[in-house]
Write a protein that holds these residues in place. Structure first.
Motif, mmCIF file in Angstrom:
data_model
loop_
_atom_site.group_PDB
_atom_site.id
_atom_site.type_symbol
_atom_site.label_atom_id
_atom_site.label_comp_id
_atom_site.label_asym_id
_atom_site.label_seq_id
_atom_site.Cartn_x
_atom_site.Cartn_y
_atom_site.Cartn_z
ATOM 1 N N ILE A 127 0.239 79.011 -9.480
ATOM 2 C CA ILE A 127 1.184 79.082 -8.358
ATOM 3 C C ILE A 127 0.541 79.625 -7.078
ATOM 4 O O ILE A 127 0.711 79.025 -6.001
ATOM 5 N N PRO A 128 -0.219 80.742 -7.110
ATOM 6 C CA PRO A 128 -0.840 81.196 -5.848
ATOM 7 C C PRO A 128 -1.794 80.166 -5.253
ATOM 8 O O PRO A 128 -1.878 80.032 -4.028
ATOM 9 N N LEU A 129 -2.525 79.433 -6.102
ATOM 10 C CA LEU A 129 -3.458 78.427 -5.611
ATOM 11 C C LEU A 129 -2.713 77.298 -4.903
ATOM 12 O O LEU A 129 -3.118 76.852 -3.813
ATOM 13 N N LEU A 130 -1.632 76.822 -5.507
ATOM 14 C CA LEU A 130 -0.874 75.743 -4.890
ATOM 15 C C LEU A 130 -0.138 76.221 -3.640
ATOM 16 O O LEU A 130 0.021 75.461 -2.676
ATOM 17 N N THR A 131 0.292 77.479 -3.641
ATOM 18 C CA THR A 131 0.929 78.040 -2.441
ATOM 19 C C THR A 131 -0.044 78.071 -1.283
ATOM 20 O O THR A 131 0.286 77.692 -0.143
ATOM 21 N N ALA A 132 -1.287 78.519 -1.551
ATOM 22 C CA ALA A 132 -2.313 78.549 -0.503
ATOM 23 C C ALA A 132 -2.683 77.137 -0.063
ATOM 24 O O ALA A 132 -2.875 76.870 1.130
ATOM 25 N N SER A 133 -2.796 76.213 -1.029
ATOM 26 C CA SER A 133 -3.113 74.830 -0.687
ATOM 27 C C SER A 133 -2.019 74.220 0.190
ATOM 28 O O SER A 133 -2.303 73.503 1.162
ATOM 29 N N LEU A 134 -0.761 74.523 -0.145
ATOM 30 C CA LEU A 134 0.350 74.004 0.645
ATOM 31 C C LEU A 134 0.295 74.515 2.082
ATOM 32 O O LEU A 134 0.504 73.749 3.037
ATOM 33 N N ALA A 135 0.012 75.800 2.244
ATOM 34 C CA ALA A 135 -0.074 76.367 3.598
ATOM 35 C C ALA A 135 -1.159 75.673 4.414
ATOM 36 O O ALA A 135 -0.975 75.364 5.595
ATOM 37 N N ARG A 136 -2.330 75.423 3.784
ATOM 38 C CA ARG A 136 -3.424 74.736 4.485
ATOM 39 C C ARG A 136 -3.027 73.310 4.842
ATOM 40 O O ARG A 136 -3.296 72.828 5.943
ATOM 41 N N CYS A 137 -2.377 72.610 3.904
ATOM 42 C CA CYS A 137 -1.979 71.220 4.159
ATOM 43 C C CYS A 137 -0.947 71.139 5.278
ATOM 44 O O CYS A 137 -1.000 70.235 6.129
ATOM 45 N N GLU A 138 0.000 72.080 5.285
ATOM 46 C CA GLU A 138 0.996 72.080 6.358
ATOM 47 C C GLU A 138 0.341 72.309 7.706
ATOM 48 O O GLU A 138 0.718 71.686 8.712
ATOM 49 N N ALA A 139 -0.659 73.212 7.739
ATOM 50 C CA ALA A 139 -1.358 73.480 8.998
ATOM 51 C C ALA A 139 -2.194 72.285 9.449
ATOM 52 O O ALA A 139 -2.281 71.986 10.644
ATOM 53 N N LEU A 140 -2.807 71.592 8.486
ATOM 54 C CA LEU A 140 -3.712 70.485 8.824
ATOM 55 C C LEU A 140 -2.983 69.171 9.074
ATOM 56 O O LEU A 140 -3.333 68.420 9.997
ATOM 57 N N PHE A 141 -1.958 68.877 8.248
ATOM 58 C CA PHE A 141 -1.355 67.545 8.276
ATOM 59 C C PHE A 141 0.103 67.528 8.708
ATOM 60 O O PHE A 141 0.638 66.457 9.015
ATOM 61 N N GLY A 142 0.771 68.685 8.650
ATOM 62 C CA GLY A 142 2.193 68.719 8.928
ATOM 63 C C GLY A 142 3.006 68.692 7.652
ATOM 64 O O GLY A 142 2.507 68.360 6.579
ATOM 65 N N THR A 143 4.288 69.014 7.758
ATOM 66 C CA THR A 143 5.125 69.178 6.567
ATOM 67 C C THR A 143 5.520 67.848 5.930
ATOM 68 O O THR A 143 5.876 67.824 4.744
ATOM 69 N N GLU A 144 5.479 66.748 6.685
ATOM 70 C CA GLU A 144 5.958 65.477 6.133
ATOM 71 C C GLU A 144 4.832 64.503 5.838
ATOM 72 O O GLU A 144 5.074 63.310 5.620
ATOM 73 N N HIS A 145 3.601 65.004 5.799
ATOM 74 C CA HIS A 145 2.487 64.152 5.376
ATOM 75 C C HIS A 145 2.550 63.959 3.866
ATOM 76 O O HIS A 145 2.990 64.841 3.116
ATOM 77 N N GLU A 146 2.107 62.804 3.390
ATOM 78 C CA GLU A 146 2.194 62.496 1.965
ATOM 79 C C GLU A 146 1.443 63.515 1.113
ATOM 80 O O GLU A 146 1.917 63.917 0.037
ATOM 81 N N ILE A 147 0.263 63.964 1.577
ATOM 82 C CA ILE A 147 -0.517 64.938 0.812
ATOM 83 C C ILE A 147 0.236 66.258 0.719
ATOM 84 O O ILE A 147 0.326 66.879 -0.352
ATOM 85 N N THR A 148 0.802 66.700 1.849
ATOM 86 C CA THR A 148 1.556 67.960 1.855
ATOM 87 C C THR A 148 2.736 67.893 0.893
ATOM 88 O O THR A 148 2.986 68.826 0.112
ATOM 89 N N MET A 149 3.448 66.788 0.913
ATOM 90 C CA MET A 149 4.616 66.650 0.053
ATOM 91 C C MET A 149 4.215 66.581 -1.421
ATOM 92 O O MET A 149 4.928 67.092 -2.299
#
Length: 741
Positions: free
Chosen positions: A256-278
């Protein structure tokens, strides 16, 4: 900030600890005793603070104890805010670090870096690039820095690893940030871990990744300690890959902490509605589901469903997968009506968008059938499983892995419906087909063997179950290791089989070990931990220790109510077990209200014809039989027997038990002819289902002999017991305890 609760020493022991470091074996002077006591009080008699203060004084013998204490007192107002132990260590750390800053700045960099990784077993090799070089002198500088830190008791060393106290880490992570705004040591930790994992390639999806073993705890710690607002520079994809590796090993909570950190990076890099972020967002919900935090999984998936529908459309495969995952989390949380509704909607959309034979459509069929089964709608569950299996066989063939998984689901539905004559042969066939295709050590084969063993347990054949589970445990330890969740589950099941065989000396150690391992690995509130403890409670009861059983049931019930709610099927099973334990302790007055609560809740959740509902009516009738008004028990047992026959059939184990209990009740209220009639039918069914020497059959025939005796038919009683003895002697031998008994 995490609160740390630490023990403290008494004043004499605290002073002695400092003396042993500063002046060794020499007897302290009166002045040294007074100064040391004052320092100990100043440091709150906290062991880690005393050790570090003593280490500093030992390394700087020209500084007196009193002078050091005054210097510490002067730094009090400069210490960061925090709990008292943290502030105490911070005062010492600030004083010690000023010495390192002047004489060994590399030690300061190393110490600040260690704050962000796991506290134990930090590979020295991970720190080697800290000087941005690899020649011998840089290696020597690193080892000198580590040696200095060890001398000051800031770290402890082995030949190839470093460890640091958690409180020191907490203190270091709360130091003021460096000039560019990044927390002290944080960027260095991210750089070093990134440099360490890149050469390893991607971690495996499952198995035991030797090269990644030592780094995974440090990646988890790095992700878990990401400061608020910090732009983590560690690659998001590496966080996610490490998370998938841990999930493959059954460690969803650690992912869970790893995916939480990955999600934060993806949101910063791609935005909340990018396919990778989702996708990462969905995987985070899946990790919460695997960790049995269904509430958190649902909280993520509900808005994600709407987001996917808006971005991709209602019938997009990704949207439908998120719908399916949300329905499964509803089911895990015990929200069966919501689960069924959403599964039905998802199935309809998949049939329309993908076709009836698409793998995703067939998965939806199996998931909906499982939800029907858990809700007690066994007819619809069996019917849907049968139709789905036919589709799998037609589209993929009879031995395709997906077909075998579907066949296993149908076997489980047959088992839940009490249709042992179809469940056990089907489980047996699935095991044989998987063995032929995959060998005996494949994870799917281990699972199939475990499922067949469970079916034998349900059928009252724990001896056969134990044989399969012994093999499954050996294979699971080989494939997964001693402490993998799958291995722990098999170990617990083997303990339950030994329990039901009547072998507490083998059952209890296995269940106690499995419960401790599960709590350590998965947590006290994880469903697997609670299931294992529930089995342990039953084992205590079977061993004649109803008191420990009740204590264990009480603990499990408290956790299950908090985690799953009052009416979740697992909660109901524990409350039923608690009622039975009170009954075994000879306390029907406590058992009856518990059973009454359970039967009302089962009626509400499952309906009146569900096997679990009927099983608890059987228990309530037996408890009433043992009160001052046994006639109530007889009346309820009669009506329950009729319902068992109507809903489950003559050869269901519940029907056999209910008829046997009813016969006992009639004996106790003085109606031996009715008892004989009931027991003769019980014996017929038990012999057909279990064989002549099974404990259920032997008990039923022994009770029948007693009923004949009560009816004044001693000759018939003797004939029954002689026949029982002959069968036991032929099967077990003359000196077997069961034969002698």
């Amino acid at each position: 900030m995490e609160k740390l609760v630490l023990d403290v020493l008494d004043l004499a022991a605290a002073s002695e600890l400092v003396h042993s470091q500063v002046i060794g074996a020499t007897s302290p002077t009166h002045r040294q005793i007074q100064e040391t006591r004052a320092l100990s009080v100043e440091l709150g008699q906290l062991p880690i603070a005393l050790v570090q203060a003593g280490a500093y004084l030992a390394q700087n013998p020209t500084i007196s104890i009193e002078r050091y204490r005054r210097r510490l007192a002067g730094t009090l107002d400069k210490a960061p805010e925090g709990v008292n132990p943290e502030r105490t260590v911070a005062r010492i750390w600030r004083h010690t670090i000023s010495t390192f800053t002047e004489h060994n700045p590399l030690a300061v960099r190393v110490l600040s870096t260690l704050a962000w990784v796991a506290p134990d077993d930090i590979p020295v090799g991970l720190l080697t690039p800290i000087n941005d070089g690899s020649d011998d002198s840089d290696d020597d500088d690193l080892h000198e820095a580590l040696g200095a830190l060890a001398a000051y008791c800031m770290v402890s060393l082995t030949q190839d690893s470093v460890s640091i106290h958690r409180l020191v880490q907490t203190t270091l992570r709360n130091q003021p940030p460096i000039s560019d705004g990044a927390p002290t040591g944080r960027l260095e930790a991210e750089r070093l871990l990134s440099a360490a994992v890149v050469p390893l390639g991607e971690p495996p999806d499952s198995g035991r990744p030797a090269a990644w073993d030592r780094l995974l705890p440090h990646l988890v710690a790095l992700a878990a300690t990401t400061p608020d607002g910090h732009a983590d520079s560690f690659p998001a994809g590496r966080y996610a890959s490490a998370a998938y590796c841990l999930q493959g090993l059954g460690h969803d909570a650690r992912a869970i902490p790893l995916l939480t950190a990955s999600l934060a990076r993806c949101e910063a890099l791609f935005g909340t509605e990018h396919e990778i972020t989702m996708k990462v967002h969905a995987n985070l919900a899946h990790a919460y589901h695997g960790a049995a935090n269904f509430e958190r999984s649902i909280a993520i998936l509900e808005p994600l469903v709407a987001q996917c529908a808006r971005v991709f459309g209602d019938s997009h495969p990704g949207t439908l997968t998120v719908n399916s995952n949300l329905a499964n989390s509803y089911r895990g949380a015990g929200n069966l009506d919501q689960a069924i509704t959403l599964h039905e909607e998802t199935l309809a959309r998949r049939r329309q968008a993908l076709g009836r034979d698409h793998p995703d459509t067939l998965i939806s069929c199996d998931e909906l059938a499982r939800a029907y089964q858990e809700s007690g709608d066994l007819d619809r569950a069996v019917s849907l499983h049968e139709a789905t299996l036919t589709q799998y066989e037609r589209s993929l063939g009879p031995t395709h892995p997906a077909t075998l998984t579907s066949r296993r689901g149908l076997a489980a539905a047959y088992l839940a419906a009490g249709d042992l004559s179809r469940a056990i042969p089907m489980y047996t066939a699935v095991l044989a087909q998987r063995q032929q295709a995959l060998g005996d050590s494949d994870p799917e084969v281990i699972t199939s063997r475990n499922n067949l063993a469970y079916a034998y347990m349900t059928a009252g054949r724990p001896d056969r179950a134990a044989q399969h589970l012994e093999t499954a445990l050996v294979r699971s330890e080989e494939v997964y290791g001693e402490a993998h969740p799958e291995t722990i589950a098999v170990r617990a099941n083997l303990g339950c089989a030994y329990r039901d065989v009547g072998n507490p000396s083998r059952s209890l150690p296995l269940l106690e070990t499995a419960a401790a391992q599960s709590a350590h690995l998965l947590g006290d509130d994880h469903p697997q931990t609670l299931t294992t403890r529930n089995g342990l409670a039953r084992a205590y009861q079977a061993a004649g220790d109803a008191g420990r059983a009740i204590a264990q049931y009480d603990n499990v019930l408290e956790h299950r109510v908090a985690l799953l709610g009052e009416t979740h099927p697992h909660t109901l099973a524990t409350r039923s077990g608690l009622a039975n334990a009170h009954l075994a302790l000879g306390d029907p007055a406590r058992a009856v209200p518990l059973y009454e609560t359970v039967v009302a809740q089962c009626e509400q959740v499952f309906g009146g014809s569900h096997p679990d509902t009927l099983a608890n009516y059987i228990g309530l009738a037996d408890a009433l039989r043992q009160t001052d008004d046994p006639v109530r028990g007889v009346t309820l047992a009669e009506s329950t027997l009729e319902r068992c026959i109507r809903s489950l059939g003559e050869d269901h184990p519940h029907t056999v038990v209910c008829r046997s209990n009813l016969a006992t009740a009639h004996l106790e209220v003085g109606n031996p002819p009715r008892a004989v009639q009931l027991l003769e039918a019980t014996v017929r069914n038990a012999r057909l289902m279990f064989g002549d020497t099974h404990p259920h059959t032997v008990t039923s025939r022994t009770n029948l002999a007693a009923a004949h005796l009560e009816s004044g038919n001693a000759a018939q009683a003797v004939a029954v017991m002689e026949d029982v003895h002959a069968h036991l002697e032929a099967k077990l031998g003359r000196v077997h305890p069961q034969t002698l008994h």
